[in-house]
Design an enzyme around this catalytic site. Structure first.
Site, PDB file in Angstrom:
ATOM      1  N   GLU A 264      22.163  23.792  39.555  1.00  0.00           N
ATOM      2  CA  GLU A 264      21.275  24.441  38.593  1.00  0.00           C
ATOM      3  C   GLU A 264      21.051  23.537  37.374  1.00  0.00           C
ATOM      4  O   GLU A 264      21.988  22.946  36.842  1.00  0.00           O
ATOM      5  CB  GLU A 264      21.920  25.759  38.164  1.00  0.00           C
ATOM      6  CG  GLU A 264      21.172  26.552  37.116  1.00  0.00           C
ATOM      7  CD  GLU A 264      21.918  27.834  36.746  1.00  0.00           C
ATOM      8  OE1 GLU A 264      21.280  28.741  36.201  1.00  0.00           O
ATOM      9  OE2 GLU A 264      23.141  27.926  36.997  1.00  0.00           O
TER      10      GLU A 264
ATOM     11  N   LYS B 244      14.857  31.759  38.858  1.00  0.00           N
ATOM     12  CA  LYS B 244      16.031  32.631  38.780  1.00  0.00           C
ATOM     13  C   LYS B 244      15.615  34.048  38.379  1.00  0.00           C
ATOM     14  O   LYS B 244      14.838  34.240  37.443  1.00  0.00           O
ATOM     15  CB  LYS B 244      17.005  32.044  37.751  1.00  0.00           C
ATOM     16  CG  LYS B 244      18.393  32.645  37.716  1.00  0.00           C
ATOM     17  CD  LYS B 244      19.281  31.794  36.799  1.00  0.00           C
ATOM     18  CE  LYS B 244      20.714  32.271  36.770  1.00  0.00           C
ATOM     19  NZ  LYS B 244      21.560  31.354  35.960  1.00  0.00           N
TER      20      LYS B 244
ATOM     21  N   CYS C  59      22.686  30.847  40.983  1.00  0.00           N
ATOM     22  CA  CYS C  59      23.880  31.194  40.208  1.00  0.00           C
ATOM     23  C   CYS C  59      24.042  32.706  40.022  1.00  0.00           C
ATOM     24  O   CYS C  59      24.467  33.391  40.937  1.00  0.00           O
ATOM     25  CB  CYS C  59      23.878  30.467  38.867  1.00  0.00           C
ATOM     26  SG  CYS C  59      25.540  30.327  38.141  1.00  0.00           S
TER      27      CYS C  59
END
Length: 611
Positions: A41, A108, A160
């Site tokens: 990330e 995300k 994540c």
């Protein structure tokens, strides 16, 4: 198909370092004939850019770096992480490049906003199902909630925090869309025991729930000063763990390659792991790597430490020694020296420690021969440069000046805190001089238990630019030192491990000890757990701790903790930058915010008295 994760040791905005690490990792993956490679990330910029994520130029520069990177992606599909600005809003993206062509950018969908994370300050979450088209030069690039087809393999992302959201995970929708592979590029901070949870709950469970192969790739190292990334790369398929790399590498990048059979999962390659999850070893590796990165990224010339012979400063010294031992083990003596800015030399680890760590024992008439010997023996055992001097003349000069000003003599009966603090503060200027002379990082030695209750002298033992153990309780530090002596062979700790913790600031005949000043450290740690980590009121804490002693004594300890916690927030605000090492820390910058001024739990403590 060969699938790989690559962990990289990045620095915020260090474009040369970051892009070189990414390109080198891609080159290694191509040499190993990898088909799909996942990088972490925000690997282009670094995760820790903070408020710079709100600027237009950072995202623009990151895109320029991606255009350089894609030239190295011929014959391979690569995911790299970067921030993307759309209409003045920043999104956290994973850009997929295949055979030199940018296929799209996935954003995300869930942002980490607890503990050490403040992502909603910088990023907006991307809505599920939404897809837009971005114009970049002459290119039109799809972006949003995407899936990709790579040689007949359907691929999607959880980035994540997406993977930690249990029933809300994007993986459920990806399963419904028939993906064969989920990539999870992450910047998942280190905490003791977290890797086990990550492996089980995010990767294995994800691969089982979504009936696919699931690849997790984490950042590596102490990127920006506080948080540490372990470089975890984990691959599972249909609930079966296929591969886990060895974490905490001192190399700029690591790659883990595994041959995955998507048609017959039982035929996928299984790679035995050499990683360890033992708590003390894991912690040691994390701090060693963090110190290595801190000293080289700050361009300092080593470390300076006021070595008192007590547990906390001794732990800091041994951590520096372990940094050298482990760094040399992986990089070789010359390679390690070059990475930390020393002239290359084929030295022993003790000789290298001597080039990086300078210690000083600063005694007073209240210091004992026991602590001096403990400090001297430890420093000699690890090869550190060791100085010793006394500060009584300076303490006396300060004391006489204030006595003359106020017209009376200071006494231990009336001025206990003043007479203790002047000793601690007098040690600060001279140890800073030593750090300035060496152009070194001055380590402070406060632990988390002291941070809880302010058992530290501001501008005294808190002076320094890095607090390596401020995230650890005193209980943990004490047991770690015993473990380091027994398991790591640091026999120079034998005197330290036989001393009772004491500040040695009162006259020796007063027999000062930390626990007499405060409370048993084990009790303090339990109160901290319930009061700070679990956020319970004084009465609720008491209900959890009734078993540790007589009711009146337990209430007294709890009252003392809450009162000292409340009045010492200003001290915690000034603690030097500290590594995050556990599920909790009390650094208001990275975990625990609390008002500097408050009621001090007045009514809550009254309720405790009646409980």
């Amino acid at each position: 198909m060969k699938i790989a994760g690559a962990t990289v040791n990045q620095v915020p905005m260090d474009w040369d370092n970051n892009t070189r690490n990414i390109i080198d990792a891609i080159g290694e993956a191509r040499r190993q004939q990898v088909a799909i490679l996942c990088l972490p990330e925000l690997s282009v910029t670094g995760y820790g850019c903070e408020d710079l994520f709100l600027s237009d130029w950072l995202a623009e520069k990151a895109w320029e770096e991606v255009l350089q990177i894609r030239a190295h992606c011929m014959g391979i599909t690569v995911s790299v992480g970067l921030p993307v600005r759309i209409a003045g809003i920043t999104y956290n993206g994973a850009c997929v490049i295949s055979d030199g062509k940018i296929l799209g950018i996935t954003f995300k969908q869930y942002l980490a906003r607890d503990g050490v994370h403040y992502e909603p300050r910088w990023f907006d979450a991307w809505p599920a199902h939404k897809v837009v088209t971005l114009a970049r030069g002459e290119e039109s690039i799809p972006a949003g909630d995407l899936i990709y087809d790579v040689a007949g393999i359907k691929m999607g992302f959880e980035i994540c925090e997406d993977g930690w959201r249990k029933d809300l995970r994007p993986g459920y929708r990806l399963r419904d869309r028939g993906v064969d592979l989920i990539l999870n590029p992450s910047a998942s901070h280190f905490a003791m025991g977290k890797s086990t949870v990550r492996e089980r709950d995010v990767v294995q469970e994800g691969s089982s729930l979504f009936a696919c192969a699931y690849l997790f790739t984490n950042l590596l190292g102490n990127e920006a000063g506080r948080m540490i990334y372990d470089g975890d790369i984990i691959l599972a398929q249909h609930g079966r763990l296929l591969a886990v790399n060895k974490r905490f590498s001192f190399l700029p990048f690591n790659i883990l390659v595994c041959d995955v059979n998507f048609r017959q999962p039982a035929a996928s390659e299984v790679i035995p792991s050499t990683d360890t999850k033992e708590r003390n070893e894991e912690l040691t590796r994390a701090v060693a790597l963090a110190l290595f990165d801190y000293v080289r990224k700050s361009r300092a010339k080593g470390f300076v430490l006021s070595l008192s012979g007590g547990a906390d400063s001794s732990a800091c010294a041994v951590f520096v020694a372990e940094m050298v031992i482990r760094g040399i083990r992986e990089l070789g003596a010359k390679g390690f020296a070059e990475r930390v800015g020393l002239p290359a030399a084929d030295d022993t680890w003790q000789q290298t420690v001597g080039r990086l760590l300078t210690c000083a024992y600063q005694g007073t008439r209240n210091s004992s021969t026991n602590t001096y010997e403990a400090a001297r023996v430890l420093a000699a055992s690890i090869g550190a440069v060791f100085h010793s001097w006394t500060i009584d003349d300076t303490v006396t000069a300060y004391t006489q000046k204030i006595e003359q000003a106020i017209g009376r003599t200071l006494t231990w009966e009336q001025d206990d805190i003043t007479l203790q603090n002047v000793q601690a503060r007098t040690r600060s200027p001279i140890i800073w001089m030593l750090a300035n002379i060496h152009r070194a990082v001055l380590l402070t030695t406060s632990n988390r238990s002291e941070g809880d209750v302010g058992y530290a002298t501001m501008d005294g033992d808190t002076s320094g630019s890095l607090a390596p153990i401020a995230g650890l309780t005193k209980v943990f530090v004490l047991q770690w030192l015993r473990w380091a002596q027994q398991e790591l062979g640091h026999d120079g700790l034998y005197l330290v491990n036989n001393l009772q913790p004491t500040a040695e600031l009162r006259p020796l005949e007063r027999h000062q000890t930390d626990e007499a000043d405060l409370m048993p450290y084990a009790v303090l740690a339990e109160i901290e757990r319930w009061a700070i980590q679990e956020r319970k009121s004084p009465v609720e804490v008491y209900h959890h701790l009734q078993h540790v002693g007589e009711p009146a004594q337990v209430k007294a300890w709890i009252t003392k903790f809450f009162r000292l916690w409340s009045i010492n927030q200003w001290k915690r605000e000034r603690i030097a930058p500290a590594f995050h090492l556990d599920d909790i820390n009390v650094d208001p910058r990275t975990w625990c915010r609390f008002p500097i001024l408050s009621s001090g739990f007045a009514r809550e403590l009254q309720a405790l008295e009646r409980a």
